[in-house]
Design an enzyme around this catalytic site. Structure first.
Site, PDB file in Angstrom:
ATOM      1  N   ASP A 217      -0.519   1.995  -6.836  1.00 51.48           N
ATOM      2  CA  ASP A 217      -1.376   2.364  -5.692  1.00 51.48           C
ATOM      3  C   ASP A 217      -2.533   3.233  -6.180  1.00 51.48           C
ATOM      4  OD1 ASP A 217       1.255   4.258  -5.766  1.00 51.48           O
ATOM      5  OD2 ASP A 217      -0.554   5.432  -5.430  1.00 51.48           O
ATOM      6  N   ASP A 219      -3.201   6.223  -4.814  1.00 50.29           N
ATOM      7  CA  ASP A 219      -2.921   7.544  -4.250  1.00 50.29           C
ATOM      8  C   ASP A 219      -3.715   7.697  -2.941  1.00 50.29           C
ATOM      9  OD1 ASP A 219      -1.334   9.856  -4.518  1.00 50.29           O
ATOM     10  OD2 ASP A 219      -3.038  11.012  -5.225  1.00 50.29           O
TER      11      ASP A 219
HETATM   12  N1  ADE Z   1       4.528   7.112  -7.746  1.00 48.83           N
HETATM   13  C1  ADE Z   1       3.892   5.979  -7.404  1.00 48.83           C
HETATM   14  N2  ADE Z   1       2.735   6.246  -6.745  1.00 48.83           N
HETATM   15  C2  ADE Z   1       2.642   7.601  -6.673  1.00 48.83           C
HETATM   16  C3  ADE Z   1       1.692   8.500  -6.145  1.00 48.83           C
HETATM   17  N3  ADE Z   1       0.589   8.067  -5.537  1.00 48.83           N
HETATM   18  N4  ADE Z   1       1.933   9.827  -6.254  1.00 48.83           N
HETATM   19  C4  ADE Z   1       3.051  10.270  -6.889  1.00 48.83           C
HETATM   20  N5  ADE Z   1       3.979   9.470  -7.406  1.00 48.83           N
HETATM   21  C5  ADE Z   1       3.789   8.152  -7.325  1.00 48.83           C
END
Ligand code: ADE
Length: 279
Positions: A217, A219
């Site tokens: 992703d 974030d």
């Molecule tokens: N693991 C997978 N995506 C994450 C994110 N955006 N923040 C923290 N841990 C994660």
């Protein structure tokens, strides 16, 4: 004559290794360490003749949240059963445009934003090794194992970044937008919740450790985009986890074929040189 020592590779994460024809002669082993129990049973077996040991970081039912994982027991247990290496997989958010969901990244550095986790074996408790361990963290990972992962990913034709700094947050919540923007300013490429103290403890244990991150992703730093969600992470992870598993399988073969294992001694020598004893 090459080095005839047998290597044994711990694999933390372990998703994508369910195929019994890939992971042969499996046996489950319950292990207790001076630091408690690992997240689950260890599953020993062979990947194309190389001894390997699987461990689900969060437990096989994913019952442990990142700050409740007994990282010390996990690393110690793998060392206790004879592992010389650990290859890990980790789901990560991306903090930069070029690291896209579905990409792989061979981590090479970290920024620690966790707190209260037990991050050394040398803590003067019963059963712990003696002394205080001031271990250098550059490089944080085993360069030989990193090179094996990267070469495996390239040969498979996967989109893979050779380096990446992970900002490791405490969790279990995701970052706020302001935090995500700060992590970017710090030079982080990725964000996750488990790399620290795992990498630190593996280095303290004198093991060769490297990790392949799977980007799931962006974030929450991008303009006009929704924040990361569990469903997004899980969907991207399950769609791409085979890539990470393939890379580990091939890296196991690369490391297993190595005849110069001097680097394993170097890891252990580094730890010895980092320990301060009072008398
Ligand atoms: N693991 C997978 N995506 C994450 C994110 N955006 N923040 C923290 N841990 C994660």
């Amino acid at each position: 004559m090459g080095d005839v020592r047998k290597i044994k590779i711990g694999i933390i994460g372990g998703s994508g290794f369910d195929d019994p024809t890939l992971f042969e002669n499996q046996i489950e082993k319950e292990v207790v360490t001076p630091f408690g129990r690992p997240s689950d049973v260890l599953i020993e077996g062979q990947i194309k003749r190389v001894q390997c040991v699987l461990l689900a970081r969060h437990g096989r039912k994913h019952q442990l949240q990142p700050s409740d994982v007994n990282y010390r027991a996990n690393i110690w247990a793998l060392k206790q059963v004879g592992c010389t290496h650990i290859l890990a997989t980790t789901a990560t958010g991306s903090l930069v445009e070029e690291y896209r969901p579905g990409d792989l990244v061979i981590l090479d550095d970290f920024i620690d934003r966790t707190w209260g986790r037990k991050c050394t074996f040398y803590d003067n408790t019963e059963g712990s090794p003696r002394g205080v361990c001031h271990l250098p963290m550059r490089p944080a990972y085993c360069e030989r194992a990193r090179a094996a992962l990267y070469s495996a990913a390239k040969s498979r034709g996967y989109s893979c970044h050779e380096t990446g700094t992970a900002v490791v947050i405490q969790g279990p919540r995701f970052s706020s937008r302001a935090e995500s923007l700060v992590h970017r300013q710090w030079g982080g490429h990725l964000v996750n919740m488990t790399t620290v103290p795992e990498v630190v403890l593996a280095k303290e244990a004198g093991l060769s450790y490297a990790a392949v991150a799977l980007v799931t992703d962006y974030d929450c730093w991008r303009e006009n985009e929704k924040s990361v969600s569990v469903s997004e992470v899980l969907a991207t992870f399950s769609k791409n986890v085979k890539k990470a598993a393939d890379v580990i399988v091939d890296a196991v073969q690369i490391l297993g074929a190595d005849t110069d294992l001097q680097y394993l001694d170097d890891h252990q020598e580094l730890v010895k040189s980092a320990i301060m004893l009072k008398d």
